[in-house]
Design an enzyme around this catalytic site. Sequence first.
Site, PDB file in Angstrom:
ATOM      1  CG  ASP A  87      43.082  38.569  37.988  1.00 30.28           C
ATOM      2  OD1 ASP A  87      43.124  39.473  37.127  1.00 30.28           O
ATOM      3  OD2 ASP A  87      42.048  38.289  38.625  1.00 30.28           O
ATOM      4  CD  GLU A  88      40.621  34.264  38.482  1.00 28.84           C
ATOM      5  OE1 GLU A  88      39.761  35.025  38.009  1.00 28.84           O
ATOM      6  OE2 GLU A  88      40.418  33.572  39.498  1.00 28.84           O
TER       7      GLU A  88
END
Length: 480
Positions: A151-152
């Site tokens: 993620d991210e």
Amino acid sequence: MACPPWPKGKKLVHLDLKGAPPRVGYLKKLIHLFSELGVDGLLVEYEDMFPYEGELRLLQNTAQPAYSREEVMAMQEFAKSRGIEVIPLVQTFGHMEFVLKRRPMWGLREVPYCVGTLNPHKEEGVKLVMEMLRQVVEMHPGLNTLHIGADEVYILGEGEESKLWLASPGRTVEQLFLSHVTKVARAIKEKWPHMTIIMWDDMMRGMSQDILRDSGLVGLVQPMLWDYTPNLDVEKTVSLLEKYCSAGMTDLWTASSFKGSTSVYTCVPSTQRHVDNHLQWLKVAASVSAGVNLQGIALTGWQRYDHLSVLCELMPVALPSLATCLQTLIYGQFSAEAQSKVTEILGVSSVEVEAMLSTSAGDSLFPGRRLAELIVELTSLLSSDEMRFFDNDMFVRGWFSPHHRKTKMVTPLITMQIHSQASTFLTTIQQKVEAVREEMVRFYPEYTVKEWIDEHVSPVTTPLQRITADIRACVKEMVP
């Protein structure tokens, strides 16, 4: 309007150990409680608390000792004995701060100023990730599910090698992301063919169905769609799940939140806020088409937003929220039954930690309850206006301004009253802090206790200490 209870699939509780790692005795008490609350699995994010060995030893936490091999095994054994599966979460692309902050690893960053993102072009990067995974898998005998994060992945495509790669016609940052994740997932399947691989979905949200279908990830990974907001957009979320499903990713997970998602420094959670998030997820689950094969939901409990940010709410103050969210999923609504089940199991009068007076504490299952009560008391004291805005008090602004401090010309009578008030506040805080410290050290390492106090108490006490010291210096100049 009530929804059906959470459909099939597992209910996982996320244990984020990258901040405030509980002592093993406390972890066991938590796992016992989780089993009473209907939890099927733990999603364990070890980060630097894992006992990495060999060349990876430098990834271990140095401020507080990482868990030992024996402790990691004991935790799993205990979970297994309670019917709870353990699924490790190991970041393999973004949020690799705990790895890339170490000097010998600096060269593996996508860009020098972003500590979280791995450079996807370097062979050593993939080797490093695979070695981390190997050590984690080997310390989880019989493991069949692994979460690879992803993620991210901030600033991807900004590094020199990425810019070169992207200069070829037709190449995109989306492809860059997908190619790294596919490489890692394939390497995992090669080594452990039976392994189910979960990943966070956020980097794929904007991708078209066709891109996803051709990415090579179909059949390799199961996306976990996360949204922690109380006003989660049901329609949008359903259509996102349907998009992944039409692209061929039919096995999907969701992720809600019971703590650690209100603000980066929240100290005491609001149960209602997190229940609202789960009520929205129940609507999503009730609205998806039959083709979407929901594997389960992970109730996340972030302990930090990322490795280098401050601590979020500690586990003891979040247990009423967690218990209530789980019962909401089981009953399909935040009903009176759900509520009384929580108050009965935890032995409290309210599901809001700020209002939970104890009931018969005899047989309650609330590990760390005294600590939760003390944190609530101390936090409300620290956040009171008279403490936080002491410098704004009429007498301080009128008779002990920065100008007064500089010239050391003050009215002793009034400044001594200010001094006495500040000293009283400091004593009150100190007494409560000592009680919190004494209790907290039973559940958490000394370093965590110190960090928590630095974070929540010092911003209030430091200005008060400064003012008392300044007044003493000034009065000395004015009074024989």
